[in-house]
Design a protein around this motif. Structure first.
Motif, PDB file in Angstrom:
ATOM      1  N   UNK A   1       0.831  -1.202   0.000  1.00 47.78           N
ATOM      2  CA  UNK A   1       0.000   0.000   0.000  1.00 47.78           C
ATOM      3  C   UNK A   1       0.867   1.253   0.000  1.00 47.78           C
ATOM      4  N   UNK A   2       1.917   1.205   0.818  1.00 47.65           N
ATOM      5  CA  UNK A   2       2.791   2.371   0.891  1.00 47.65           C
ATOM      6  C   UNK A   2       3.480   2.637  -0.439  1.00 47.65           C
ATOM      7  N   UNK A   3       3.982   1.568  -1.053  1.00 46.15           N
ATOM      8  CA  UNK A   3       4.653   1.728  -2.350  1.00 46.15           C
ATOM      9  C   UNK A   3       3.679   2.314  -3.371  1.00 46.15           C
ATOM     10  N   UNK A   4       2.457   1.823  -3.390  1.00 46.28           N
ATOM     11  CA  UNK A   4       1.455   2.363  -4.324  1.00 46.28           C
ATOM     12  C   UNK A   4       1.216   3.848  -4.069  1.00 46.28           C
ATOM     13  N   UNK A   5       1.118   4.219  -2.802  1.00 48.34           N
ATOM     14  CA  UNK A   5       0.883   5.626  -2.465  1.00 48.34           C
ATOM     15  C   UNK A   5       2.055   6.492  -2.935  1.00 48.34           C
ATOM     16  N   UNK A   6       3.262   6.011  -2.665  1.00 49.77           N
ATOM     17  CA  UNK A   6       4.464   6.739  -3.106  1.00 49.77           C
ATOM     18  C   UNK A   6       4.480   6.897  -4.626  1.00 49.77           C
ATOM     19  N   UNK A   7       4.190   5.830  -5.325  1.00 56.08           N
ATOM     20  CA  UNK A   7       4.266   5.888  -6.793  1.00 56.08           C
ATOM     21  C   UNK A   7       3.183   6.817  -7.339  1.00 56.08           C
ATOM     22  N   UNK A   8       2.058   6.848  -6.660  1.00 55.76           N
ATOM     23  CA  UNK A   8       0.964   7.742  -7.080  1.00 55.76           C
ATOM     24  C   UNK A   8       1.337   9.202  -6.796  1.00 55.76           C
ATOM     25  N   UNK A   9       1.791   9.462  -5.587  1.00 53.97           N
ATOM     26  CA  UNK A   9       2.008  10.852  -5.168  1.00 53.97           C
ATOM     27  C   UNK A   9       3.328  11.426  -5.678  1.00 53.97           C
ATOM     28  N   UNK A  10       4.366  10.638  -5.615  1.00 51.95           N
ATOM     29  CA  UNK A  10       5.696  11.168  -5.925  1.00 51.95           C
ATOM     30  C   UNK A  10       6.046  10.958  -7.398  1.00 51.95           C
ATOM     31  N   UNK A  11       5.627   9.827  -7.956  1.00 52.23           N
ATOM     32  CA  UNK A  11       6.024   9.483  -9.327  1.00 52.23           C
ATOM     33  C   UNK A  11       4.871   9.642 -10.318  1.00 52.23           C
ATOM     34  N   UNK A  12       3.764  10.193  -9.823  1.00 52.85           N
ATOM     35  CA  UNK A  12       2.601  10.524 -10.670  1.00 52.85           C
ATOM     36  C   UNK A  12       2.047   9.315 -11.431  1.00 52.85           C
ATOM     37  N   UNK A  13       2.155   8.145 -10.816  1.00 51.77           N
ATOM     38  CA  UNK A  13       1.647   6.938 -11.474  1.00 51.77           C
ATOM     39  C   UNK A  13       0.137   6.854 -11.341  1.00 51.77           C
ATOM     40  N   UNK A  14      -0.458   6.266 -12.343  1.00 51.69           N
ATOM     41  CA  UNK A  14      -1.875   5.945 -12.365  1.00 51.69           C
ATOM     42  C   UNK A  14      -1.993   4.522 -11.808  1.00 51.69           C
TER      43      UNK A  14
END
Lengths: 180, 180, 180, 180
Positions: free
Chosen positions: B158-171
């Motif tokens: 969950x944390x990795x997903x949040x990071x990738x969404x917020x920091x790396x602008x991933x969908x």
């Protein structure tokens, strides 16, 4: 810790804090700056070199004066005054998150025969975390003093520390433990 | 999503799960493998290429048969049978966490004129996360379907997903959202 | 030549010429510096950016003043006075032969959306040649004006030009041909 | 020569010779292949590992059988039969001129603790020369046996050897000198 093979790396502390939650990060960066400074002063007496690797603020120049001048504002001033490089320190710019990507850091570390990196700076869950992985892939030993990094959100900082400890085998005690 | 400029990247799914908590990851990898497979089959019909980038298990060879043979065991068998590359897929080895470090991926993507990467695989909080940052630094757009990655610990995922969404602008929607 | 996608790269012209046959190279560098300057002035009016990529003389800092000061001597003075960067030019250091190795050049070029590089400078058979290959591997088009590079030995310069023309598909006419 | 820190690198000898002057190069490659084979057999008895780094012929796979099959033709057959890798050799693909660019070679060499590279193969003035510079920038010592590389044109081969000797500090005696 083998001082002769260790370098202190200070990441993005020359910062304008002009981004979402910048004020929140700046508050923590005050504390972190004081800790880094103490650690740096101690390590300098032991012969450990300090290398700043810093965002270039789209100036694309490792011109310290210009970057400091660009970054100085009400929020950042007291931090910048504390933490800025001396004549003896190295100062490299990085265009992206990682201290290794598009920089000469790996070559500088080879020339200095460094095997262990002490990573400090901001943000703990972004530039520090991704730099730590790049260091790990290049086989450096990692020390990341828990009270010398900061992130916007405390929970994110804790998570990054846990990841660096578990996945990247970093040593993450408070900075005083590395002043012995 | 512009299919002609998109590639599906499958990370470390050819896996022996011989590590701490490997069984726990294998259980989740079953579910993830099924999702990836459905997504891959759909995308293949749209002309999206699939690129496996996988640990080399110290064989230092991108010899798929040897790697599969090395990885096959009771825990991994049913996953490997589902997810393995076909003749049409690309297969690259990576020696470290990141799909870009020490690989030809960036050149392959340039040749295929890819601008968007769909990252799937394991572990979400290690190889996927660090690969995502390397992709972000190279200016790729990122899609990381939330149910196509897995980590040992759900909270870390969950944390990795949040990071990738917020920091790396991933969908990071579930994979079905990218099958339209 | 599509000016909007072209950059002028000036290699190692900030030089102390303190090496074997340095005097011989300095003599030719005088001529080359004059040609580069004319080309630079013309291209600047067309909106083409100039990027200096230069040896760091073990200062490990992209501090232009320090590097110029370090390099200035009887042999180099008149060259340095002619060719040094203005405020508008980019200035990067490189630790090794290639302009790409351990530098942010590739990222800067991506940001500027550059597709064609005009390489000038010294030594033609070393840093220019190896940089040209690194540019070629990264898919840049190459223009290397024959009278804007110099090497210690004329024969070596000719050979490097031939290699860059035949192997790296560089366009190698005299600089005036690119001032149209 | 410290055998325990040395690796033999064989560049692009798995070749289809389908390019301009390919026949000319193939003729010389016959002689070179015989020399490389003798050197390889000697070095193997000393524990020196052999690493093939080879063009991927747009297959983007380090699948040796496919590459050999693709490359085999009237011109290449007798060379391929002589020089192909055994089970014990390493085999990496490279997408561009340099053995380091887009490959895991540097990591493999680090794992094997290699400090000296013996470069052999074709073409001497292209892939060997540019690989030699990349090795030099990474601080490897270089041995390039003069009769184990070939180029289309003899003069170009001589020039590349001279450059590697003078600029990259390579040792370039005939292969028999390294069989002692």
């Amino acid at each position: 810790m083998n001082n002769t093979k260790t370098a202190l790396i200070i990441i993005d502390m020359i910062n304008d804090f002009q981004f979402n939650h910048g004020n929140m990060l700046a508050e923590q960066a005050q504390v972190v700056a004081a800790n880094i400074l103490k650690l740096k002063q101690f390590l300098t007496t032991k012969g450990v070199p300090t290398i700043y690797v810093n965002d270039h603020y789209r100036l694309w120049k490792a011109d310290l004066d210009k970057i400091i001048s660009y970054c100085t504002n009400e929020t950042s001033r007291s931090i910048l005054e504390q933490i800025q490089p001396t004549e003896k320190d190295y100062f490299l710019i990085k265009p992206k998150h990682s201290i290794f990507y598009g920089t000469a850091l790996n070559m500088l570390l080879a020339e200095l025969e460094i095997e262990t990196l002490i990573l400090c700076g901001i943000a703990g869950n972004i530039c520090v975390l991704f730099s730590a992985n790049d260091a790990y892939m290049r086989e450096y030993n990692l020390i990341i003093p828990s009270d010398c990094i900061a992130s916007n959100v405390a929970e994110d900082n804790e998570f990054a520390l846990k990841m660096m400890r578990n996945v990247l085998k970093a040593n993450t005690l408070p900075h005083k433990e590395y002043m012995k």
